[in-house]
Scaffold this motif. Structure first.
Motif, PDB file in Angstrom:
ATOM      1  N   HIS A  54      -5.172   2.744   7.774  1.00  0.00           N
ATOM      2  CA  HIS A  54      -5.542   1.656   7.690  1.00  0.00           C
ATOM      3  C   HIS A  54      -5.115   0.798   8.571  1.00  0.00           C
TER       4      HIS A  54
ATOM      5  N   GLU B 139      -1.530  10.460  10.940  1.00  0.00           N
ATOM      6  CA  GLU B 139      -2.323  10.058   9.628  1.00  0.00           C
ATOM      7  C   GLU B 139      -2.407  11.350   8.545  1.00  0.00           C
TER       8      GLU B 139
ATOM      9  N   GLN C 156       0.726  -1.293  -0.057  1.00  0.00           N
ATOM     10  CA  GLN C 156       0.117   0.016   0.011  1.00  0.00           C
ATOM     11  C   GLN C 156       0.979   1.330   0.122  1.00  0.00           C
TER      12      GLN C 156
ATOM     13  N   SER D   8      -6.264  -2.979  10.105  1.00  0.00           N
ATOM     14  CA  SER D   8      -5.813  -4.387   9.296  1.00  0.00           C
ATOM     15  C   SER D   8      -5.250  -5.161  10.462  1.00  0.00           C
TER      16      SER D   8
ATOM     17  N   THR E  96       0.220   6.844   2.737  1.00  0.00           N
ATOM     18  CA  THR E  96      -0.750   7.316   3.735  1.00  0.00           C
ATOM     19  C   THR E  96      -1.868   6.085   3.781  1.00  0.00           C
ATOM     20  N   THR E  97      -2.364   5.571   3.154  1.00  0.00           N
ATOM     21  CA  THR E  97      -3.250   4.278   3.051  1.00  0.00           C
ATOM     22  C   THR E  97      -2.640   3.499   4.214  1.00  0.00           C
TER      23      THR E  97
END
Ligand SMILES: *Cc1c(COP(=O)(O)O)cnc(C)c1O
Length: 413
Positions: A12, A276, A4, A16, A7-8
């Motif tokens: 998350h 984030e 990924q 996850s 930032t993803t």
């Protein structure tokens, strides 16, 4: 899943690995003690045979562990340890990996408190040689048979000098030296020291990574590139672990468990929230810093401007090649240093304060404050003049910042 984006992965990350009740963030774990149904599990956590367990919060909590996972992923490392401050992280690295009689080669351009910490190391019998790290040859010439480690910062505060990061990495690889890179000013959003062969990466989480100026923290990340089996100062207890784990294991046991500079869960949570928006903030801060640097460079009241995003900067090419942006750190000199107080007082937006990497623009005169205790000789060797001002660009609207400087600089003549 495919690898990924930056930032993803951060936004998350907690979900996850599973947070309770489908929460999108790890909760704030306030427990100091962690209990077990079976005493064998408690024993396993103490002996390291039960992985991922917690026993006493000084060595970490599920909340600090979640932040450690995020930092590891941002730096593409093999593991991280969080500390109560960036200085606690640096202190742990130096005190756990060095012994009396060892020698360190450090960049001469380092954070003032790091420079002061080197003074403490010298009183403990650990010698530190400071060199102009913009040339790897200077580092090579300072290496002795007892040299264990080379230390640099990616962009020096306040002078913005950039070491020959890749050249020094190559040198450390050839000579089998631990290469410790303080990535605070760039942050993993702009640069990963692993790309130039760093062994350990230190970040002050207080600055760029948290960004809100509402929490203190620090982290050490192992990139997995260094062969700890070949490093002399690992205690026998930790030699039994795989080579890649020995460095961090010793830092966690000696630096966190024994020295106790632990990050609290509340602060870890606050830092994780700030992280984030790391990539978004750093892009805007870099844009503002560049616009201000260009404006100041063209202003008649300004002498030299130090910003790696300007073509006039001696390491402009390195910054272009290695960094995704030139960061928020910018320093400049008034032609007439006598007007400094009037000019700074006339500024309305920048907060007259120390600190870096905040969402708000911060400004501070360097010589009479953060580098006052260092004294005139150290200031001279770091290129800090009496009239130097340091600026940490925030995320304000660019036009507002430029307009504010334009009005304040009327007081410069
Ligand atoms: C601020 C800073 C540190 C220390 O971090 P704290 O979290 O304030 O202890 C270390 N290195 C650099 C380059 C810094 O700017």
């Amino acid at each position: 899943m495919d690898k990924q984006g930056f930032t993803t992965g951060i936004v998350h990350g907690d979900r996850s690995v599973g947070a309770e009740h489908g929460g999108v963030r790890q909760p704030i774990h306030t427990s100091v003690q962690y209990g077990f149904e079976r005493v064998e599990d408690l024993i396993g956590v103490f002996q390291g045979t039960k992985k991922g367990g917690f026993n006493y919060a000084r060595q970490g909590t599920p909340t600090t562990a979640a932040l450690e996972r995020k930092i590891t992923s941002l730096e593409e490392g093999v593991g991280s340890i969080c500390f109560s401050t960036g200085m606690a992280a640096l202190t742990a690295v130096f005190l756990t990996l060095l012994r009396a009689g060892d020698h360190v080669v450090s960049s001469r351009y380092v954070f003032g408190n790091t420079n002061s910490l080197f003074g403490t190391l010298r009183t403990l019998g650990i010698d530190v040689t400071m060199v102009d790290s913009t040339s790897a040859a200077n580092v090579a010439n300072a290496i002795r048979p007892n040299t264990r480690m080379v230390f640099v910062e990616t962009i020096a505060n306040p002078g913005t000098q950039i070491p020959d990061l890749a050249g020094i990495g190559e040198l450390c690889r050839e000579r089998g030296l631990a290469y410790v890179v303080d990535n605070t000013i760039t942050s993993p959003a702009l640069f990963r020291p692993k790309a130039v062969g760093a062994s350990l990466v230190v970040n002050s989480l207080t600055k760029t990574i948290a960004g809100h100026g509402a929490a203190l923290g620090g982290a050490v990340t192992d990139t997995g590139l260094f062969d700890w089996n070949a490093y002399p100062n690992i205690a026998d207890d930790y030699r039994r672990s795989p080579s890649k784990e020995q460095g961090l294991l010793q830092i966690r046991k000696k630096g966190l468990r024994d020295m106790g500079g632990s990050l609290s869960s509340e602060q870890a949570h606050s830092i994780a929230m700030g992280a984030e928006t790391l990539a978004l903030r750093v892009a805007k801060c870099s844009e503002n810093a560049l616009a201000l640097a260009q404006f100041l460079e063209g202003h008649e009241a300004i002498g030299r401007v130090f910003y790696p995003g300007l073509k006039s900067h001696p390491q402009y090419e390195i910054a272009q090649a290695l960094f995704k942006g030139a960061s928020w750190l910018l320093s400049f000199e008034l032609r007439n240093a006598d007007r400094m107080i009037e000019v700074v007082n006339a500024l309305r937006l920048p907060v007259k304060a120390t600190g870096l990497g905040d969402t708000r623009t911060l400004i501070i005169p360097v010589a009479p404050t953060i580098f006052f205790e260092a004294g005139p000789e150290v200031r001279k060797s770091m290129g800090i003049s009496d009239g130097m001002l340091r600026l940490s660009a925030g995320i304000e609207d660019t036009d507002d910042l430029i307009a504010d400087f334009a009005q304040a600089l009327k007081f410069a003549v």
